[in-house]
Design a protein around this motif. Structure first.
Motif, short mmCIF file in Angstrom:
data_model
loop_
_atom_site.label_atom_id
_atom_site.label_comp_id
_atom_site.label_asym_id
_atom_site.label_seq_id
_atom_site.Cartn_x
_atom_site.Cartn_y
_atom_site.Cartn_z
N ARG A 74 15.71 58.48 49.03
CA ARG A 74 16.62 58.38 50.16
C ARG A 74 16.40 57.05 50.87
NH1 ARG A 74 15.27 63.32 53.91
NH2 ARG A 74 17.07 62.50 54.95
N PRO A 94 23.61 60.21 66.71
CA PRO A 94 24.80 60.43 65.90
C PRO A 94 26.02 59.61 66.34
CG PRO A 94 24.21 62.42 67.12
CD PRO A 94 23.14 61.42 67.35
N LEU A 99 24.29 53.32 63.04
CA LEU A 99 24.02 54.41 62.10
C LEU A 99 25.27 54.72 61.29
CD1 LEU A 99 22.17 56.62 60.97
CD2 LEU A 99 22.97 58.11 62.82
N THR A 100 26.40 54.78 61.93
CA THR A 100 27.66 55.04 61.23
C THR A 100 27.92 53.98 60.17
OG1 THR A 100 28.57 56.10 63.20
CG2 THR A 100 30.15 55.38 61.54
N VAL A 103 25.40 54.42 57.21
CA VAL A 103 25.74 55.57 56.37
C VAL A 103 26.98 55.27 55.54
CG1 VAL A 103 26.50 57.98 56.40
CG2 VAL A 103 24.55 57.27 57.81
N ALA A 121 23.19 64.95 51.95
CA ALA A 121 22.83 64.15 53.12
C ALA A 121 21.63 63.25 52.87
CB ALA A 121 22.57 65.06 54.31
N ASP A 122 20.67 63.71 52.07
CA ASP A 122 19.47 62.89 51.89
C ASP A 122 19.68 61.68 51.00
OD1 ASP A 122 19.67 64.91 49.92
OD2 ASP A 122 17.53 64.87 49.50
N THR A 125 20.99 59.36 54.34
CA THR A 125 20.30 59.37 55.63
C THR A 125 18.80 59.21 55.41
OG1 THR A 125 20.12 61.79 55.61
CG2 THR A 125 22.00 60.83 56.78
#
Length: 191
Positions: A74, A94, A99-100, A103, A121-122, A125
């Motif tokens: 990850r 969030p 962060l957006t 990702v 998700a991993d 993130t």
């Protein structure tokens, strides 16, 4: 009056020195000795060695694998990636645009690798420490087509390896796959 101050100050100084020696020196030495005696592998960093005895990683600290021939861990928020001295999360919430953006970049990267459908998700993130050595079985299985193609292996063999290398989840913790261990197992497969 001055005598009262020295009378009450002396025990405080003696106890401070006593507890500093007890808790600052003796206790850490005792715990280190017990750890070395009972758990030497873990106390020395859970180091993994190759056939010639050379250290190739740690079973409990993630590391970056970038080749298409390997399972990739990850994302790491620790420094430039898996830097134990910079271990920490990103502390991005969030709603944080940084962060957006990160990702979205990781999603695009994984899709360019050929991973389709919803991404675990991993895969996009980072963990809280930034040094997580494990993936979910779903994240490992999502990478199986890329690895099978890069190694010229049947995809069923790569999926079976993920199943064989999945640990935990029976009582405590979620099922997981150690990335270093599964990549070593990949290298050990007959050609």
């Amino acid at each position: 009056m001055g005598n009262d101050l020295s009378t009450s100050l002396r025990p405080a100084i003696v106890l401070t020195i006593l507890f500093a020696i007890l808790l600052g020196i003796l206790y850490p030495l005792a715990m280190t000795g017990i750890g070395q005696a009972l758990f030497p592998f873990q106390a020395n960093g859970s180091l993994v060695r190759d056939g010639s005895g050379r250290v190739i990683g740690s079973a409990v600290v993630g590391q970056a694998f970038t080749s298409d021939r390997y399972f990739q861990a990850r994302p790491s928020a620790a420094g430039q990636g898996y830097d134990g001295l910079a271990s920490s999360g990103s502390n991005l919430g969030p709603a944080a645009q940084a962060l957006t953006d990160r990702v979205k970049s990781d999603v695009a990267k994984r899709q360019a690798e050929g991973i389709t459908g919803p991404l675990p998700a991993d895969l996009v993130t980072a963990s809280g420490s930034g040094l997580d050595p494990d993936l979910s079985p779903e994240a490992a299985l999502a990478q199986a087509p890329r690895i099978a193609a890069a190694r010229g292996l049947p995809i069923e063999r790569v999926r079976a390896l993920v199943s064989e290398r999945t640990e935990g989840g029976a009582v405590l913790g979620a099922p997981h796959v150690n990335v270093l261990a599964i990549n070593r197992a990949l290298d050990a497969l007959p050609r």
